[in-house]
Design a protein around this motif. Structure first.
Motif, PDB file in Angstrom:
ATOM      1  N   ASP A  88       0.823  -1.210   0.000  1.00 29.34           N
ATOM      2  CA  ASP A  88       0.000   0.000   0.000  1.00 29.34           C
ATOM      3  C   ASP A  88       0.859   1.262   0.000  1.00 29.34           C
ATOM      4  OD1 ASP A  88      -2.401  -1.372  -0.111  1.00 29.34           O
ATOM      5  OD2 ASP A  88      -2.599  -1.492   2.076  1.00 29.34           O
ATOM      6  N   THR A  89       1.939   1.260   0.756  1.00 31.32           N
ATOM      7  CA  THR A  89       2.849   2.400   0.776  1.00 31.32           C
ATOM      8  C   THR A  89       3.528   2.553  -0.579  1.00 31.32           C
ATOM      9  OG1 THR A  89       3.220   2.039   3.136  1.00 31.32           O
ATOM     10  CG2 THR A  89       4.806   3.451   1.987  1.00 31.32           C
ATOM     11  N   PHE A  90       3.891   1.444  -1.205  1.00 30.14           N
ATOM     12  CA  PHE A  90       4.476   1.475  -2.548  1.00 30.14           C
ATOM     13  C   PHE A  90       3.498   2.127  -3.533  1.00 30.14           C
ATOM     14  CE2 PHE A  90       5.353  -1.015  -6.599  1.00 30.14           C
ATOM     15  CZ  PHE A  90       6.535  -0.354  -6.926  1.00 30.14           C
ATOM     16  N   ILE A  91       2.231   1.721  -3.486  1.00 31.32           N
ATOM     17  CA  ILE A  91       1.218   2.266  -4.390  1.00 31.32           C
ATOM     18  C   ILE A  91       1.022   3.761  -4.152  1.00 31.32           C
ATOM     19  CG2 ILE A  91      -1.245   2.213  -4.983  1.00 31.32           C
ATOM     20  CD1 ILE A  91      -1.127  -0.839  -4.477  1.00 31.32           C
ATOM     21  N   LYS A  92       0.964   4.176  -2.898  1.00 34.63           N
ATOM     22  CA  LYS A  92       0.770   5.601  -2.577  1.00 34.63           C
ATOM     23  C   LYS A  92       1.916   6.456  -3.087  1.00 34.63           C
ATOM     24  CE  LYS A  92      -2.090   4.822   1.463  1.00 34.63           C
ATOM     25  NZ  LYS A  92      -2.130   4.763   2.917  1.00 34.63           N
ATOM     26  N   ASP A 111       9.949 -11.323  -2.442  1.00 34.75           N
ATOM     27  CA  ASP A 111      11.011 -10.808  -3.308  1.00 34.75           C
ATOM     28  C   ASP A 111      10.645  -9.589  -4.128  1.00 34.75           C
ATOM     29  OD1 ASP A 111      12.797 -12.813  -2.508  1.00 34.75           O
ATOM     30  OD2 ASP A 111      11.901 -14.218  -3.939  1.00 34.75           O
ATOM     31  N   ASP A 112       9.351  -9.343  -4.363  1.00 33.28           N
ATOM     32  CA  ASP A 112       9.023  -8.225  -5.234  1.00 33.28           C
ATOM     33  C   ASP A 112       7.617  -7.676  -4.991  1.00 33.28           C
ATOM     34  OD1 ASP A 112       7.383 -10.181  -6.471  1.00 33.28           O
ATOM     35  OD2 ASP A 112       8.835 -10.542  -8.035  1.00 33.28           O
ATOM     36  N   LEU A 113       7.390  -6.503  -5.565  1.00 26.89           N
ATOM     37  CA  LEU A 113       6.084  -5.848  -5.555  1.00 26.89           C
ATOM     38  C   LEU A 113       5.735  -5.540  -7.013  1.00 26.89           C
ATOM     39  CD1 LEU A 113       6.743  -3.181  -2.750  1.00 26.89           C
ATOM     40  CD2 LEU A 113       5.577  -5.377  -2.490  1.00 26.89           C
ATOM     41  N   VAL A 114       4.471  -5.730  -7.382  1.00 28.39           N
ATOM     42  CA  VAL A 114       4.013  -5.459  -8.748  1.00 28.39           C
ATOM     43  C   VAL A 114       2.709  -4.683  -8.664  1.00 28.39           C
ATOM     44  CG1 VAL A 114       3.246  -6.444 -10.941  1.00 28.39           C
ATOM     45  CG2 VAL A 114       4.999  -7.625  -9.601  1.00 28.39           C
ATOM     46  N   VAL A 115       2.632  -3.597  -9.432  1.00 25.83           N
ATOM     47  CA  VAL A 115       1.393  -2.834  -9.538  1.00 25.83           C
ATOM     48  C   VAL A 115       1.162  -2.543 -11.017  1.00 25.83           C
ATOM     49  CG1 VAL A 115       0.165  -0.726  -8.906  1.00 25.83           C
ATOM     50  CG2 VAL A 115       1.749  -1.771  -7.276  1.00 25.83           C
ATOM     51  N   VAL A 116      -0.012  -2.939 -11.512  1.00 27.15           N
ATOM     52  CA  VAL A 116      -0.405  -2.683 -12.890  1.00 27.15           C
ATOM     53  C   VAL A 116      -1.590  -1.733 -12.841  1.00 27.15           C
ATOM     54  CG1 VAL A 116      -1.223  -3.713 -15.044  1.00 27.15           C
ATOM     55  CG2 VAL A 116       0.377  -4.990 -13.580  1.00 27.15           C
ATOM     56  N   ARG A 117      -1.475  -0.603 -13.557  1.00 32.03           N
ATOM     57  CA  ARG A 117      -2.516   0.425 -13.506  1.00 32.03           C
ATOM     58  C   ARG A 117      -2.863   0.902 -14.918  1.00 32.03           C
ATOM     59  NH1 ARG A 117       0.392   4.888 -10.342  1.00 32.03           N
ATOM     60  NH2 ARG A 117       2.082   4.118 -11.625  1.00 32.03           N
ATOM     61  N   HIS A 118      -4.035   1.512 -15.016  1.00 27.68           N
ATOM     62  CA  HIS A 118      -4.447   2.117 -16.280  1.00 27.68           C
ATOM     63  C   HIS A 118      -5.459   3.212 -16.002  1.00 27.68           C
ATOM     64  CE1 HIS A 118      -8.370   0.057 -16.191  1.00 27.68           C
ATOM     65  NE2 HIS A 118      -7.696  -0.995 -15.758  1.00 27.68           N
ATOM     66  N   THR A 119      -5.662   4.083 -16.960  1.00 22.27           N
ATOM     67  CA  THR A 119      -6.715   5.081 -16.853  1.00 22.27           C
ATOM     68  C   THR A 119      -8.045   4.406 -17.158  1.00 22.27           C
ATOM     69  OG1 THR A 119      -6.313   5.709 -19.152  1.00 22.27           O
ATOM     70  CG2 THR A 119      -5.254   7.057 -17.454  1.00 22.27           C
ATOM     71  N   ALA A 120      -9.138   5.063 -16.818  1.00 19.33           N
ATOM     72  CA  ALA A 120     -10.475   4.488 -17.031  1.00 19.33           C
ATOM     73  C   ALA A 120     -10.706   4.147 -18.497  1.00 19.33           C
ATOM     74  CB  ALA A 120     -11.544   5.448 -16.531  1.00 19.33           C
ATOM     75  N   ASP A 121     -10.166   4.950 -19.391  1.00 15.25           N
ATOM     76  CA  ASP A 121     -10.336   4.692 -20.819  1.00 15.25           C
ATOM     77  C   ASP A 121      -9.195   3.846 -21.411  1.00 15.25           C
ATOM     78  OD1 ASP A 121      -8.257   6.501 -20.773  1.00 15.25           O
ATOM     79  OD2 ASP A 121      -9.235   7.973 -22.072  1.00 15.25           O
ATOM     80  N   HIS A 122      -8.314   3.354 -20.567  1.00 20.04           N
ATOM     81  CA  HIS A 122      -7.155   2.552 -20.967  1.00 20.04           C
ATOM     82  C   HIS A 122      -6.193   3.309 -21.888  1.00 20.04           C
ATOM     83  CE1 HIS A 122      -9.698  -0.715 -19.452  1.00 20.04           C
ATOM     84  NE2 HIS A 122      -8.555  -1.337 -19.225  1.00 20.04           N
ATOM     85  N   ALA A 123      -6.274   4.643 -21.894  1.00 22.26           N
ATOM     86  CA  ALA A 123      -5.391   5.431 -22.747  1.00 22.26           C
ATOM     87  C   ALA A 123      -3.937   5.356 -22.272  1.00 22.26           C
ATOM     88  CB  ALA A 123      -5.851   6.884 -22.807  1.00 22.26           C
ATOM     89  N   THR A 124      -3.733   5.174 -20.977  1.00 19.80           N
ATOM     90  CA  THR A 124      -2.386   5.030 -20.419  1.00 19.80           C
ATOM     91  C   THR A 124      -2.359   3.757 -19.587  1.00 19.80           C
ATOM     92  OG1 THR A 124      -2.113   7.434 -20.307  1.00 19.80           O
ATOM     93  CG2 THR A 124      -0.598   6.095 -18.986  1.00 19.80           C
ATOM     94  N   VAL A 125      -1.363   2.912 -19.851  1.00 20.16           N
ATOM     95  CA  VAL A 125      -1.156   1.705 -19.055  1.00 20.16           C
ATOM     96  C   VAL A 125       0.244   1.764 -18.473  1.00 20.16           C
ATOM     97  CG1 VAL A 125      -2.820   0.314 -20.331  1.00 20.16           C
ATOM     98  CG2 VAL A 125      -0.450   0.348 -21.068  1.00 20.16           C
TER      99      VAL A 125
END
Length: 167
Positions: A88-92, A111-125
């Motif tokens: 959660d701290t990594f995401i913030k 060993d690792d942290l992974v966060v996959v994000r996108h905009t609501a319209d998927h314009a940025t991933v």
């Protein structure tokens, strides 16, 4: 007719840089590069032909060698001075250009942290990844805007970042 052929040959010869793609998810990750960030040596697997566009002591970056890199993916690897205590701290602490992100995936392991994000319209991933070996921590951040296949692009960017290996 002959002039048309000469012009076509000259155009191809002068324009040997690849045109921007909208879907990079099918491009092979087949070029393992070696580098370092803040004296931490690492390898990363990229598509052939990518060029370095960031070369600082604490972070390195690459992108494809295309005429207009605006719509092309980009990846940055850097040293982490103070690793976050939890996911959660990594995401913030992540920065996201392109509006309020939607977290599509978040994983924490020993060993690792992974966060996959996108905009609501998927314009940025975007994919953000952090790994460590002993006390050495590195992050990988990869993104693309306007991909024609956002889901596959997110998976591809995650594979790219997960190829980060501390030596």
């Amino acid at each position: 007719m002959r002039n048309g052929v000469v012009i076509a040959v000259l155009f191809v010869a002068c324009n040997n840089r690849e045109a921007p793609r909208r879907d990079w998810s099918t491009v092979a990750l087949d070029d393992t590069i070696e580098s370092s960030a803040h004296n931490v040596n690492f390898t990363l697997t990229l598509p052939k032909g990518w060029q370095r566009d960031v070369n600082e002591p604490v972070r390195k970056g690459w992108r494809p060698d295309v005429e207009d890199p605006t719509l092309a993916p980009s990846v940055t690897v850097g040293a982490v001075q103070q690793p976050p205590p939890d996911l959660d701290t990594f995401i913030k602490g992540l920065v996201f250009a392109g509006g309020q992100p939607i977290v599509a995936k978040k994983i924490a392991s020993a060993d690792d942290l992974v966060v996959v994000r996108h905009t609501a319209d998927h314009a940025t991933v975007t994919v953000d990844y952090m790994t460590h070996k002993g006390d050495a921590y590195l992050y990988c951040s990869a993104f693309q805007i306007q991909s024609s296949n956002p889901k596959a692009t997110m998976e591809w960017l995650e594979r790219l970042c997960r190829s980060l290996t501390i030596k």
